[in-house]
Write a protein that holds these residues in place. Structure first.
Motif, PDB file in Angstrom:
ATOM      1  N   GLN A   1      -7.439   2.167  -6.971  1.00 44.47           N
ATOM      2  CA  GLN A   1      -6.529   1.628  -5.962  1.00 44.47           C
ATOM      3  C   GLN A   1      -7.354   0.693  -5.086  1.00 44.47           C
ATOM      4  O   GLN A   1      -8.288   1.110  -4.417  1.00 44.47           O
TER       5      GLN A   1
ATOM      6  N   THR B   1       0.819  -1.207   0.000  1.00 41.41           N
ATOM      7  CA  THR B   1       0.000   0.000   0.000  1.00 41.41           C
ATOM      8  C   THR B   1       0.855   1.260   0.000  1.00 41.41           C
ATOM      9  O   THR B   1       0.596   2.202  -0.761  1.00 41.41           O
TER      10      THR B   1
ATOM     11  N   SER C   1      -0.056  -1.155   5.076  1.00 33.83           N
ATOM     12  CA  SER C   1      -1.126  -0.462   5.801  1.00 33.83           C
ATOM     13  C   SER C   1      -1.612  -1.282   6.977  1.00 33.83           C
ATOM     14  O   SER C   1      -1.993  -0.736   8.016  1.00 33.83           O
TER      15      SER C   1
ATOM     16  N   GLY D   1      -6.168  -0.963   1.265  1.00 33.82           N
ATOM     17  CA  GLY D   1      -5.561   0.062   2.094  1.00 33.82           C
ATOM     18  C   GLY D   1      -6.483   0.445   3.237  1.00 33.82           C
ATOM     19  O   GLY D   1      -7.698   0.522   3.072  1.00 33.82           O
TER      20      GLY D   1
ATOM     21  N   VAL E   1      -3.785   5.293   3.534  1.00 35.61           N
ATOM     22  CA  VAL E   1      -4.161   5.915   2.260  1.00 35.61           C
ATOM     23  C   VAL E   1      -4.406   7.410   2.403  1.00 35.61           C
ATOM     24  O   VAL E   1      -4.551   8.122   1.403  1.00 35.61           O
TER      25      VAL E   1
ATOM     26  N   ILE F   1       0.619   4.167  -2.832  1.00 37.63           N
ATOM     27  CA  ILE F   1       0.172   5.516  -2.468  1.00 37.63           C
ATOM     28  C   ILE F   1       1.201   6.552  -2.912  1.00 37.63           C
ATOM     29  O   ILE F   1       0.853   7.624  -3.440  1.00 37.63           O
TER      30      ILE F   1
END
Length: 349
Positions: A97, A78, A183, A100, A105, A82
């Motif tokens: 996407q 993640t 994440s 997350g 995020v 990002i």
């Protein structure tokens, strides 16, 4: 400063981006993850960034393609995705996407567009758009933090919660992912702070500092490494989400899923529509597919808790049987962005 060792997942997902060019149904190859370019004569193309594990995203992509879509996938952690979304700015190379948790995020929120999925009214009440959450974050599944234990490797230590991880017998035997890339790892630190701070996350840092030392200067390069290495016995304990622990416990008698007795947090895993994507309508269609009843009814096969109220699942313990800790929103608003760096300071201290 102590020397740090980062163990990278075999296959290179953690060390960089893995591009999976998924062919369309007529055999035309995708463009290799560079995003945006529909094949000649076709408009049903989707460029997807995902931090979901391969055994979760591949079945979803395969099912979505049956509707005639061509899907190109870029898979990575993640944190890496990002950063890529932020770097691409107003010229994004992906449309969606997928994967997350909120805190991870958050740095790219400005890059996501608001979208309320078609079946929003069928979500559990806390996850419907009317519940007041950010409409740029569409909940896809519900995740709980857990501790995955290989009972053959614990050296006699009893693992029943966060405090038990401080047993000297477990030093260097705990697999934990780098929160800059994962994440779920960042959410686990937040969970520890809340549970061990007895409602005041700031008071939880004393525990987190001790936990960081238990890692013995080793940290995994991806969340996938955590459950894989506990499964093979390279580590005795892994901090992971229940999805992974439950799946392995179902097939390996020595694997045990522990929900920390001090409390676990219930979190939404999100899917986001990327603003100014080249295939926005296709991105919306994919999000509607992921949150639709047909696909959500199959999610338990992949170890995922549904976000829908009209889907029944059997293999997860009911939330009312677990000790659940709530997020201190005021504290998170003021301090959430600092958690990752503060943890790394303790890890390297």
């Amino acid at each position: 400063m102590k020397r740090r060792t980062f163990l990278m997942m075999a296959g290179g997902v953690a060390g960089g981006l893995v591009v999976a060019g998924c062919s369309s149904d007529n055999g035309t190859p995708a463009t290799g993850g560079t995003g945006g370019g529909a094949p000649a004569g076709g408009s049903k193309v989707l460029s997807l960034y995902t931090s979901s594990p391969k055994d979760q995203y591949e079945p979803a992509v395969a099912a979505f393609k049956k509707s005639g879509y061509e899907v190109e996938v870029v898979s990575a952690g993640t944190g890496e995705l990002i950063k890529r979304i932020q770097a691409e700015g107003a010229n994004p190379l992906a449309d969606v996407q997928w994967g997350g948790l909120g805190q991870s995020v958050a740095p790219a929120l400005a890059s996501f567009a608001e979208f309320v999925p078609a079946d929003d009214a069928s979500f559990l009440p806390d996850y419907q758009s009317k519940a007041g959450g950010d409409k740029r974050l569409v909940p896809f599944s519900i995740m709980l933090n857990s501790i995955m234990v290989n009972t053959k490797q614990t050296g006699g230590a009893t693992v029943d919660g966060w405090a038990s991880l401080l047993d000297p017998a477990l030093k260097g035997k705990i697999a934990f992912a780098d929160p800059a890339k994962s994440s779920s790892s960042l959410s686990q630190i937040v969970n520890m702070l809340h549970a061990m701070g007895n409602g005041n996350p700031e008071d939880g840092w004393a525990y987190v500092e001790k936990f960081a030392k238990q890692l013995d200067n080793k940290m995994q390069g991806s969340s996938s490494n955590v459950f894989n290495m506990v499964s093979t016995g390279e580590y005795a304990v892994g901090i992971t989400n229940e999805t992974n622990a439950v799946k392995y416990a179902a097939v390996q008698p020595e694997i045990k899923t522990v929900y920390p007795q001090e409390g676990t947090m219930v979190l939404a895993d999100y899917v986001m529509l990327i603003k100014n994507g080249k295939n926005t309508d296709n991105g919306k269609a994919f999000i509607n597919f992921l949150t639709g009843k047909d696909y959500q009814s199959k999610m338990e096969e992949y170890g995922l808790r549904t976000v829908r109220a009209d889907v029944t699942q059997k293999n997860f313990p009911a939330l009312d049987t677990l000790k659940v800790v709530a997020e201190n929103k005021a504290w998170m608003d003021a301090n959430g962005s600092k958690v990752k760096d503060r943890f790394m300071d303790l890890f390297t201290k």
